[in-house]
Design a protein around this motif. Sequence first.
Motif, PDB file in Angstrom:
ATOM      1  N   ASP A  45      -4.910  10.227 -26.219  1.00  0.00           N
ATOM      2  CA  ASP A  45      -4.879   9.407 -27.432  1.00  0.00           C
ATOM      3  C   ASP A  45      -5.551  10.232 -28.523  1.00  0.00           C
ATOM      4  O   ASP A  45      -6.630  10.794 -28.290  1.00  0.00           O
ATOM      5  N   PRO A  93      -1.556   8.735 -36.004  1.00  0.00           N
ATOM      6  CA  PRO A  93      -1.626   9.249 -34.632  1.00  0.00           C
ATOM      7  C   PRO A  93      -1.242  10.724 -34.585  1.00  0.00           C
ATOM      8  O   PRO A  93      -0.461  11.206 -35.404  1.00  0.00           O
ATOM      9  N   LEU A 119      -6.148  10.735 -33.019  1.00  0.00           N
ATOM     10  CA  LEU A 119      -5.983  10.267 -34.393  1.00  0.00           C
ATOM     11  C   LEU A 119      -6.385  11.356 -35.369  1.00  0.00           C
ATOM     12  O   LEU A 119      -7.332  12.112 -35.121  1.00  0.00           O
ATOM     13  N   THR A 152     -10.589   2.206 -29.631  1.00  0.00           N
ATOM     14  CA  THR A 152     -10.207   0.897 -30.179  1.00  0.00           C
ATOM     15  C   THR A 152     -11.172   0.475 -31.292  1.00  0.00           C
ATOM     16  O   THR A 152     -10.756  -0.035 -32.338  1.00  0.00           O
ATOM     17  N   SER A 156      -5.406   6.885 -41.588  1.00  0.00           N
ATOM     18  CA  SER A 156      -5.320   7.536 -40.291  1.00  0.00           C
ATOM     19  C   SER A 156      -3.880   7.593 -39.825  1.00  0.00           C
ATOM     20  O   SER A 156      -3.030   6.827 -40.298  1.00  0.00           O
ATOM     21  N   ARG A 214     -10.433   2.467 -34.448  1.00  0.00           N
ATOM     22  CA  ARG A 214      -9.283   1.919 -35.162  1.00  0.00           C
ATOM     23  C   ARG A 214      -9.649   0.628 -35.889  1.00  0.00           C
ATOM     24  O   ARG A 214      -9.200   0.373 -37.007  1.00  0.00           O
ATOM     25  N   ARG A 219     -11.362   0.146 -44.575  1.00  0.00           N
ATOM     26  CA  ARG A 219     -10.468   1.191 -45.085  1.00  0.00           C
ATOM     27  C   ARG A 219     -10.661   1.465 -46.573  1.00  0.00           C
ATOM     28  O   ARG A 219     -10.262   2.510 -47.081  1.00  0.00           O
ATOM     29  N   SER A 278      -9.533  -0.043 -40.017  1.00  0.00           N
ATOM     30  CA  SER A 278      -8.835  -1.175 -40.622  1.00  0.00           C
ATOM     31  C   SER A 278      -9.785  -2.044 -41.444  1.00  0.00           C
ATOM     32  O   SER A 278      -9.504  -2.383 -42.593  1.00  0.00           O
TER      33      SER A 278
END
Length: 204
Positions: free
Chosen positions: A136, A129, A138, A104, A127, A107, A114, A111
């Motif tokens: 999980d 998935p 990436l 988390t 990125s 990610r 970036r 964001s």
Amino acid sequence: MKKIAALVCAALVAGTAAAAPGIPRGFLLYEKAAAVKDDDPQTSWRVSDSPRSPFAVDPCGRGAVGKAGRTAVRTVTFTGVPDFMKVEQVLLYGSRADAGRAMTQLRGGLSACRSRKDSASGYRYTSAPVTGLGDDALRVSGQVYYGGKAGVGGERGVVVRRGNAVLIYLRAGEYGRPAGRDWADQLRDATAMTGRICGIATCS
């Protein structure tokens, strides 16, 4: 080029320590190659078990990603002159929740950071998935840009969570505009390690 240099410096700062608890010697894919004596002055291997090693993919560069809840870390880094680097990192956490929190935070960094500007150039992260890999996963790209044109200097990483473990395979070098083939080796390695990580991680 500055981004790659920063990655190399972070790898060197990690240092070498005693075996990380919970990660047997020789468990990582790159350890065998790292153990071979290398007399080439333009290449080097480093193996670190420091629990403070930076998360190998850290878009904001603040060292906060995946820091809490670690129980063991091993990082294997290969560097080659002038600007190539590859990293294998396995992080074990006290719980699946701690490992999930690391994803988390990653990610969130992708964001929040970036895109960064540095005089005439910029550095951008993207990125996506990856399905069917661990619990999980990436695929991450970092790339230098001059305006809208990709320049020399980038990184391509694959980050996977499986149970309470996080695996990272990263390569940095003279990339151009991101292309699917850039992740071929990292995906292969991540798939191989995902298949064996449950030997030391809690996956069920």
